[in-house]
Scaffold this motif. Structure first.
Motif, mmCIF file in Angstrom:
data_model
loop_
_atom_site.group_PDB
_atom_site.id
_atom_site.type_symbol
_atom_site.label_atom_id
_atom_site.label_comp_id
_atom_site.label_asym_id
_atom_site.label_seq_id
_atom_site.Cartn_x
_atom_site.Cartn_y
_atom_site.Cartn_z
ATOM 1 N N LEU A 1 0.830 -1.191 0.000
ATOM 2 C CA LEU A 1 0.000 0.000 0.000
ATOM 3 C C LEU A 1 0.871 1.249 0.000
ATOM 4 N N LYS A 2 0.662 2.107 -0.963
ATOM 5 C CA LYS A 2 1.379 3.371 -1.072
ATOM 6 C C LYS A 2 0.362 4.479 -1.313
ATOM 7 N N PRO A 3 0.738 5.744 -1.075
ATOM 8 C CA PRO A 3 -0.238 6.829 -1.282
ATOM 9 C C PRO A 3 -0.786 6.877 -2.699
ATOM 10 N N THR A 4 0.018 6.429 -3.670
ATOM 11 C CA THR A 4 -0.415 6.509 -5.070
ATOM 12 C C THR A 4 -1.063 5.224 -5.569
ATOM 13 N N THR A 5 -1.259 4.237 -4.685
ATOM 14 C CA THR A 5 -1.863 2.970 -5.088
ATOM 15 C C THR A 5 -3.324 3.178 -5.476
ATOM 16 N N LYS B 1 -0.752 -0.674 8.316
ATOM 17 C CA LYS B 1 -0.119 0.258 9.259
ATOM 18 C C LYS B 1 0.894 1.158 8.542
ATOM 19 N N PRO B 2 0.425 2.005 7.652
ATOM 20 C CA PRO B 2 1.356 2.817 6.850
ATOM 21 C C PRO B 2 2.168 3.768 7.714
ATOM 22 N N SER B 3 3.413 3.935 7.336
ATOM 23 C CA SER B 3 4.300 4.857 8.060
ATOM 24 C C SER B 3 4.321 6.231 7.402
#
Length: 346
Positions: A39-43, A289-291
């Protein structure tokens, strides 16, 4: 504080450590680090994988009504059917809420049926979400100012901003630049052009086979007319902002505002972002749990409704941000708030 830290470090190196500072040999080892998340902000997320479409409930019914308004092309006049849409800059939602309360004139777009076939105003990264407004509830005047796709009216710079019951250009408090006057079209013609995806190119009307640029309607916007909030992509940060914007606009209203996704590229029909999928988004965030921060801008509205268990809501707070009163109430109601916060955010 720096001097105290240095003294503490020196004492530790010298062996001068209090008994209470000695770690407990019987304490459990720290948990292993989490595996890297995809999971990334641009996903771009698959909404169907987040949950099912709701068929019951107030929000589901409101969503069906909003989708029907977006598809309307027949029946009453162009003033009584269909929708306008408006993208909102990420840092402008609080100001827009006040504009709704005042009934300010604001540039909107009249989309093709289903919301497909037109690129909306602004870049998706800077104006990630927006609202759907029912034309019938806007009470548009017969002389409402409209401009075709391809003619970039930029009315926020070229017209007066004061609200007027009639957009009478003779009023000293409202003006329309001469070039805008010459290129304005009636609302009925704008609707026909939108259906055919027509746009103006150097004075010539053309039809697009894919998507047309946005058109413009200068409308008096109100809270009553807002029937949905939409995200322009399925990125997690844009979906969270749509949820927070919905919460902001619902504070002074008893109406359940549904969430939609309008394709930023303009090629796909609008789809629903259901309550079940919203809960699925928070569950996915809790698992990952994104950092990294998922706030598109520092001045976006806070979440007031984050469906899911306590740990999922706390992770949403860490990644995006809950309203202060919501967070305090959440922690006060938790059986062991300190432990729950530690476990959720570790």
């Amino acid at each position: 504080p720096a001097r105290a830290a240095m003294l503490s470090l020196a004492a530790a190196l010298a062996g001068d450590v209090e008994d209470e500072d000695v770690p407990d040999v019987d304490a459990p080892p720290p948990p292993p680090p989490l595996p890297p998340s995809d999971l990334k902000p641009t996903t771009e997320l698959d909404l169907a994988a987040l949950g099912t479409g709701d068929t019951n409930g107030e929000e589901a019914e409101a969503s069906r009504r909003a989708m029907a308004i977006l598809r309307e092309t027949e029946g009453a006049s162009a003033f009584e059917r269909g929708a306008l849409v408006k993208t909102i800059r990420n840092d402008f939602w609080h100001q827009f809420a006040r504009a709704l309360d005042r009934g300010d004139l604001s540039p909107c777009s009249l989309p093709p049926p289903g919301g497909a076939g037109m690129r909306l105003f602004g870049r998706a990264y800077a104006s990630s979400c927006g609202v759907v407004l029912a034309r019938k509830k806007l009470h548009l005047p017969q002389d409402v100012w409209c401009w075709p796709a391809g003619f970039f009216a930029k009315t926020e710079f070229s017209t007066g901003r004061k609200k007027s019951e009639s957009l009478d250009s003779s009023s000293s408090s409202f003006f329309v630049a001469d070039e805008l006057r010459r290129n304005a079209v009636p609302l009925e013609k704008l609707e026909r052009m939108a259906i055919r995806k027509e746009y103006v190119h150097f004075g010539e009307t053309r039809a697009s086979t894919e998507v047309a640029p946005y058109n413009e309607v200068l409308a008096p916007v109100t809270r009553e007319a807002v029937v949905a909030v939409f995200s322009r992509t399925t990125r997690p940060d844009h979906l969270l902002l749509a949820m927070a914007a919905r919460d902001l606009l619902a504070v002074a209203s008893d109406t359940a505002l549904p969430l939609l996704v309008l394709d930023a590229g303009g090629g796909a029909d609008a789809v629903e972002f259901t309550a079940d999928q919203q809960a699925g988004l928070l569950a996915k965030l809790c698992e990952a749990k994104p950092s990294f921060c998922l706030r598109p801008h520092a001045d976006v509205p806070a979440l007031r409704h984050a469906p899911g268990p306590l740990d999922a809501q706390l992770v949403a707070h860490g990644a995006y941000g809950l309203a202060d009163d919501v967070l305090h109430a959440l922690l006060r109601s938790a059986p062991a708030p300190a432990r729950a916060a530690r476990d959720a955010l570790a």
